[in-house]
Design a protein around this motif. Structure first.
Motif, mmCIF file in Angstrom:
data_model
loop_
_atom_site.group_PDB
_atom_site.id
_atom_site.type_symbol
_atom_site.label_atom_id
_atom_site.label_comp_id
_atom_site.label_asym_id
_atom_site.label_seq_id
_atom_site.Cartn_x
_atom_site.Cartn_y
_atom_site.Cartn_z
ATOM 1 N N THR A 1 1.008 6.400 -3.454
ATOM 2 C CA THR A 1 -0.073 5.915 -2.609
ATOM 3 C C THR A 1 -0.945 7.081 -2.208
ATOM 4 O O THR A 1 -0.594 8.247 -2.429
ATOM 5 N N ILE B 1 -0.369 -3.456 2.234
ATOM 6 C CA ILE B 1 0.544 -3.024 1.176
ATOM 7 C C ILE B 1 1.711 -4.000 1.095
ATOM 8 O O ILE B 1 2.350 -4.300 2.114
ATOM 9 N N ASN C 1 5.285 -4.372 -1.029
ATOM 10 C CA ASN C 1 6.171 -3.545 -1.840
ATOM 11 C C ASN C 1 7.469 -4.301 -2.117
ATOM 12 O O ASN C 1 8.042 -4.910 -1.213
ATOM 13 N N ALA D 1 4.279 -2.672 -6.328
ATOM 14 C CA ALA D 1 3.491 -2.777 -5.101
ATOM 15 C C ALA D 1 2.071 -3.210 -5.419
ATOM 16 O O ALA D 1 1.551 -2.983 -6.517
ATOM 17 N N GLN E 1 -1.591 -2.762 -3.334
ATOM 18 C CA GLN E 1 -2.275 -2.180 -2.180
ATOM 19 C C GLN E 1 -3.758 -2.525 -2.245
ATOM 20 O O GLN E 1 -4.403 -2.355 -3.284
#
Length: 805
Positions: free
Chosen positions: A120, A311, A313, A330, A332
């Motif tokens: 990230t 986000i 996950n 994930a 985002q």
């Protein structure tokens, strides 16, 4: 005096110091009994910290709470050689082993950040730190074990997962004398042996860099962050576990850029009746004289950064017997909005160079791994990684062309028009980048010997274009020589066609060997190779050469050897490592470079360019920690890194033609016949000292039902000279002190603290020369009289209360 006090604190040191690894491997802070050995996932499997064949620093969630590390960047105080900065409120920058990174350079970072094992951006990961299980700082090139390659290291942040056995959690509140507050907490709710939920949240507010703007009614920098996280755990059997996490984050920061200097009167007053003489117009000043201790800013416009992020996950592990199948994935979505004044030094008084940027981006990531479970003999692992990022950045900003260093009032009186041509620029930057990688590794373990190695093949496809449109209402009288008519330039592509589409296919990886000489001593050697793709600059001025538009890929080779051991019946631990690293085409960013365009009008200005240069790094890292008595821990860790360019030819400001970076004299100029000046550099890769030291400790005094304690956290950075900005940085001694008590059952703790107890106010970064605005008039510019700086935050007192249940 503060320097003497700082070294006095250090010399008390063996009594008041303890590095991150000591906290990770120490004994229980109340009972004094030996605690479980810390387990890390640096090698993508659970292993003891002492057996991992690489340099790793660990900060546990408990340690982060005890030391009131309310800002993720404070983790640097636990890891020597790690520098984490945010100079503008929007660009979190991480430097490790002397290798730095500017988020605006458009490449992957030098230190890759992983949040629950998914890569990230630092802007999101470092904005809110709460309910954390563990933070690991992995040093050296990363090119095999995780999906994205990085030349300096990785930082992994793992959040707390739900407890399947009992309801438990914590609540913590902090308040400071500088209008800071932080309230956070988390709770685990086990529904049964199969399903559990953990919910946590954070509300945080602070003055960020503690700067006040003298030209905006002394308005202060301030930021507020709110975040909530929920993790659902699913464990239907002993062989399968899955965790689904959702996190929402919103942050709103107004952070003014601090300046130091005498200020200036950039405008001149025209006196036509006296033969056309020009004299300084003192009614138009950039601002007053300001020192580092003034914490002052002068920009007439605000600098506001907003971040809203979602986000999701998913992590799952399935034990198949001979092997374990693991998945992490994930999604985002982030929206960054930035409004700022492009004239932070107020070189143009009574004028705001407004810029508005909107950056939405969507990132989807997935990784699948299959690894053998055997701990002895021949083991193996294979994996595939995928990430895809899209989003279109839109920039709207003033790009006015100034023709004279004359005040608006005077120019209207004498010329009949303002001294500039108003121009609005709109830039659109679509981003579409896809990365696939495939890796395989083998390992052999037999008794004390372990050999591990592997390769990762990566395919990076990046499509990057940038469309620019310009418009102006015109200003005929502002251009007496040729006139300035109104115009509109429809959007056109500014990146050459042959630079718009890039495909890279690097091969990275590494090998390491470790041997347990005795139960209390491990030695290791490691080799690593990493790679970073080049970047294409967006919004680059027209009429510049391709090397200023697109950078070449960077390749890195690193060699490291070290040992880890303990003595005194394992009450004391030590580590020692040495490394050498060679970087071909190291990627960096050079800000505020004066350029001359061969086709554009106006033909000159200042811009930030990305560029390559070869470099070499060598260094040593060491730590010692232990427990002197049942209630007294100590330790210290230090790093020496010499990271230098290797005869690299780099963009620079060389106004006097000396061949070294400088802005000597009032006339900006380009040395040579290229778009920019170039200087040969053997200077530092980043503005950090070669040596750094970090330490912390806790002394406890059990008194029945309560245990009073004293904690100390100390970091030392020596002074050094930076050729890039032509400035001698002073040494820094940062001492944080904590005094409090906890109850015998460890449920309640109250701590009073003082951060930067010595109240040092040292400059940590500085611009080369004064902030200035170029004009189209030959040999003339608008000089603010200020250099842009960042300064250590002043002393801050606070109180933290926490309750565990």
């Amino acid at each position: 005096m503060t320097k003497i006090l700082g070294f006095a604190a250090l010399m008390a040191g063996t009594a008041l110091v303890m590095p991150a690894q000591a906290w990770a491997q120490g004994a229980d802070q109340v009972s004094g009994e030996a605690s479980d050995e810390i387990i890390v996932t640096a090698t993508r499997e659970a292993r003891s910290l002492q057996s991992v064949p690489m340099s790793v620093n660990v900060a546990t969630g408990e340690q982060i709470q005890k030391l009131s590390l309310l800002d993720a960047k404070d983790i640097q105080q636990l890891s020597p050689g790690l520098e984490m900065t945010n100079s503008t409120g929007r660009n979190n920058t991480t430097t490790l082993r002397g290798v730095s990174f500017d988020p605006d350079q458009g490449t992957s970072p030098a230190v890759q950040i992983y949040f629950n094992e998914i890569p990230t951006d630092a802007q999101t990961a470092f904005t809110a730190i709460y309910d954390v299980q563990q933070v690991e700082v992995l040093r050296g090139p990363q090119g095999l074990l995780r999906g994205l390659s990085a030349p300096a290291g990785s930082i992994t942040i793992a959040t707390r997962r739900p407890n399947f056995d009992e309801i438990e959690g914590y609540a913590q509140a902090t308040a400071t004398d500088r209008a800071g507050y932080n309230v956070q907490g988390g709770v685990s709710l086990p529904f049964n042996d199969t399903l559990a939920l953990r919910v946590s949240g954070l509300v945080d507010g602070n003055r960020i860099n503690n700067v006040r703007n003298v030209n905006r009614d002394n308005d202060r920098s301030y930021g507020r962050t709110e975040s909530v996280r929920a993790t659902l755990g699913f464990k239907p059997s002993a062989d399968f576990t899955a965790y689904l996490t959702y996190q929402y984050l919103t942050a709103d920061n107004t952070q003014y850029q601090q300046v130091v200097g005498s200020g200036n009167t950039p405008y001149f007053q025209l006196l036509p009746l006296l033969g056309g003489f020009a004299v300084p117009n003192t009614s138009y000043e950039s601002g007053p004289a300001l020192k580092a201790s003034d914490y002052g800013a002068v920009a007439e416009g605000a600098f506001r950064s907003q971040n809203e992020t979602h986000i999701v996950n998913l992590a799952a592990d399935w034990d198949l017997g001979p092997a374990t199948l693991s998945f992490v994935g994930a999604h985002q979505y982030s929206l960054l909005k930035i409004a700022r004044d492009l004239d932070p030094g107020n070189a143009v008084p009574d004028y705001v160079a407004a810029s508005n940027v909107r950056i939405p981006y969507k990132v989807d990531t997935a990784e699948l791994r299959l690894s053998s479970n055997n701990k002895e003999g021949l083991g193996w692992g294979v994996g595939a990684f995928y990430t895809h990022q899209t989003g279109t950045t839109r920039v709207r900003q003033t790009s006015d062309a100034f023709f004279f260093p004359v005040s608006p009032a005077d120019s209207q009186a004498v010329l009949g028009a303002l001294p500039y041509l108003p121009i609005e620029a709109n830039i659109t930057v679509p981003v579409n980048t896809t990365t696939w990688s495939f890796n395989g590794n083998l390992r052999y373990r037999s008794g004390p010997l372990s050999i591990e190695g592997g390769l990762r093949y990566t395919i990076i496809k990046a499509n990057q274009t940038s469309q620019l449109s310009l418009s102006s209402p015109g200003n005929f009288l502002a251009c007496p020589n040729f006139g300035c008519a109104a115009f509109t330039v429809p959007a056109y592509e500014i990146i050459p066609a042959d630079l718009q589409h890039r495909t890279y296919k690097p091969l990275t990886g590494g090998v390491n060997l470790s041997y347990q000489v005795m139960p209390t001593l491990n030695v290791y050697a490691a080799y690593g190779h990493s790679y970073r793709a080049g970047s294409t600059g967006v919004g680059v001025p027209d009429g510049v050469s391709n090397d200023l538009i697109q950078t070449q890929p960077e390749k890195t080779d690193s060699f490291e050897a070290g040992l880890k051991g303990s003595f005194g019946n394992r009450r004391f631990n030590y580590t020692l490592s040495a490394y050498y690293q060679k970087l071909d085409n190291y990627l960096s960013r050079f800000t505020g470079i004066y350029y001359q365009s061969f086709v554009a009008a106006p033909p000159t200005g200042f811009y930030d360019f990305n560029y390559n240069g070869d470099a070499k790094i060598k260094g040593v890292e060491a730590s010692l920690d232990g427990r002197v008595t049942r209630n007294w821990d100590f330790g210290v860790s230090a790093a020496y890194t010499r990271a230098r360019y290797d005869n690299a030819l780099l963009p620079c400001n060389d106004y006097d033609g000396s061949g070294v970076p400088n802005q000597n004299g009032a006339t900006p100029t380009v040395t040579g016949t290229d778009n920019v000046s170039y200087c040969v550099s053997n200077d530092r890769l980043s503005d950090v000292p070669d040596f750094s030291l970090t330490a912390n400790t806790e002394i406890r005094v059990p008194m029945g039902a309560v245990t009073p304690f004293v904690r100390a956290l100390f970091t030392y950075r020596p002074g050094f000279y930076s050729q890039r900005v032509d400035y001698n940085y002073q040494d820094r001694e940062l001492l944080n002190l904590f005094v409090g008590f906890r109850t015998e059952d460890q449920r309640f703790e109250l701590t009073a603290f003082a951060k930067n107890l010595l109240n040092q106010q040292r400059i940590t970064s500085m611009s080369l020369g004064n902030a200035a605005y170029a004009t189209a008039t030959s040999n003339a510019q608008l000089d603010s009289g200020y250099r842009l700086v960042n300064v250590m935050n002043p002393r801050e007192f606070g109180l933290t209360g926490s309750f565990r249940f």
